[in-house]
Design a protein around this motif. Structure first.
Motif, PDB file in Angstrom:
ATOM      1  N   LEU A   1       4.329   9.975  -7.472  1.00 22.39           N
ATOM      2  CA  LEU A   1       5.254  10.104  -8.589  1.00 22.39           C
ATOM      3  C   LEU A   1       4.500  10.360  -9.893  1.00 22.39           C
ATOM      4  N   GLU A   2       3.390   9.660 -10.068  1.00 22.91           N
ATOM      5  CA  GLU A   2       2.579   9.842 -11.275  1.00 22.91           C
ATOM      6  C   GLU A   2       2.071  11.278 -11.364  1.00 22.91           C
ATOM      7  N   LYS A   3       1.625  11.833 -10.246  1.00 18.38           N
ATOM      8  CA  LYS A   3       1.155  13.225 -10.232  1.00 18.38           C
ATOM      9  C   LYS A   3       2.284  14.175 -10.615  1.00 18.38           C
TER      10      LYS A   3
ATOM     11  N   LYS B   1       0.839  -1.192   0.000  1.00 18.51           N
ATOM     12  CA  LYS B   1       0.000   0.000   0.000  1.00 18.51           C
ATOM     13  C   LYS B   1       0.883   1.254   0.000  1.00 18.51           C
ATOM     14  N   GLU B   2       1.949   1.238   0.794  1.00 15.25           N
ATOM     15  CA  GLU B   2       2.866   2.375   0.834  1.00 15.25           C
ATOM     16  C   GLU B   2       3.532   2.577  -0.527  1.00 15.25           C
ATOM     17  N   ILE B   3       3.906   1.497  -1.183  1.00 12.68           N
ATOM     18  CA  ILE B   3       4.516   1.583  -2.505  1.00 12.68           C
ATOM     19  C   ILE B   3       3.521   2.180  -3.496  1.00 12.68           C
ATOM     20  N   LEU B   4       2.267   1.751  -3.436  1.00 13.58           N
ATOM     21  CA  LEU B   4       1.250   2.289  -4.335  1.00 13.58           C
ATOM     22  C   LEU B   4       1.017   3.781  -4.094  1.00 13.58           C
ATOM     23  N   ILE B   5       1.061   4.201  -2.850  1.00 11.66           N
ATOM     24  CA  ILE B   5       0.907   5.628  -2.539  1.00 11.66           C
ATOM     25  C   ILE B   5       2.058   6.424  -3.139  1.00 11.66           C
ATOM     26  N   GLN B   6       3.286   5.903  -2.991  1.00 13.79           N
ATOM     27  CA  GLN B   6       4.454   6.582  -3.564  1.00 13.79           C
ATOM     28  C   GLN B   6       4.359   6.657  -5.085  1.00 13.79           C
ATOM     29  N   LEU B   7       3.898   5.584  -5.716  1.00 11.99           N
ATOM     30  CA  LEU B   7       3.732   5.585  -7.170  1.00 11.99           C
ATOM     31  C   LEU B   7       2.696   6.614  -7.609  1.00 11.99           C
TER      32      LEU B   7
END
Length: 178
Positions: free
Chosen positions: A138-140, A129-135
Motif C-alpha cells: 500500500l505504501e508503494k 507479517k502478512e499485514i506488514l507485507i500488505q502495508l
C-alpha cells in the motif's frame, strides 16, 4: 466465559510470560520449565545431560554470562538464588523433546500446553507479517500516486480560489437608453 476456559487462558498466559527472545529464538528457561513440570531444576538438567544427543543447538543452548545478566536485568530480579551454572534455554523443539525424557503425566500435559502456546505465537507472528507485507504494498502504491494526489489538490485549490474571487459580469436584461 466458562471456568475451564478461563483457567486454560490463565495457564496459557503464564506460559506466554515465560517465553523469552534470546539469540533471535523464542525460548523457555530450565528454571521455568522445571517449575511447570514439578521437578527440581537440577533433575531436569541431569536428564537433559544424560540425553544430550536429543538436544542439538537449535533445540537447546546454554546462556552466556552476558545473556544471563541481560535477561536478569530485563526481568528485574536481583538474584536467582545463587546459581552455579548458567541456565539452559529450550526452543519449541527442545520443549517437545523434553516430553520424551521426562515421561510423567504432568510433563506430558504441560508440554502439550506449551506447544500450543508456541503454535499460537507462530500463527500470530505470521498474521502480523502478512499485514506488514500488505502495508508495504500500500505504501508503494501511495508513493507512486503521490504526484497525482498533489495535482488533484492543486486543481482543487485553484477552483476554490476562483470561487472566492468575485467575477465582474455584465448585467443581463434590457437596457434603457435615454
Amino acid at each position: 466465559m466458562a471456568k475451564k476456559e478461563l483457567q486454560l487462558l490463565v495457564a496459557e498466559q503464564k506460559v506466554l510470560n515465560k517465553i523469552y527472545a534470546i539469540r533471535g529464538e523464542k525460548v523457555m528457561l530450565d528454571k521455568d520449565l522445571s517449575a511447570m513440570y514439578g521437578v527440581e531444576t537440577k533433575q531436569l538438567k541431569r536428564q537433559v545431560k544424560r540425553n544430550i544427543n536429543r538436544f542439538p543447538k537449535d533445540f537447546m543452548f546454554t546462556l552466556t554470562r552476558k545473556e544471563f545478566e541481560n535477561l536478569r536485568s530485563q526481568i528485574g530480579t536481583s538474584s536467582w538464588g545463587g546459581i552455579r551454572y548458567m541456565p539452559m534455554a529450550f526452543t519449541e523443539q527442545g520443549v517437545a523433546m523434553l516430553s520424551s525424557i521426562l515421561n510423567s503425566k504432568t510433563a506430558i500435559e504441560v508440554n502439550i500446553r506449551i506447544i500450543r502456546v508456541f503454535t499460537k505465537l507462530r500463527e500470530y507472528t505470521l498474521t502480523h507479517k502478512e499485514i506488514l507485507i500488505q502495508l508495504a504494498k500500500l505504501e508503494k502504491e501511495v508513493k507512486g500516486n503521490s504526484r497525482d494526489i498533489e495535482n488533484i489538490f492543486m486543481v482543487l485549490k485553484e477552483l476554490i480560489q476562483k470561487q472566492s474571487t468575485p467575477v465582474v459580469r455584465n448585467k443581463i436584461g434590457f437596457r434603457h437608453y435615454d
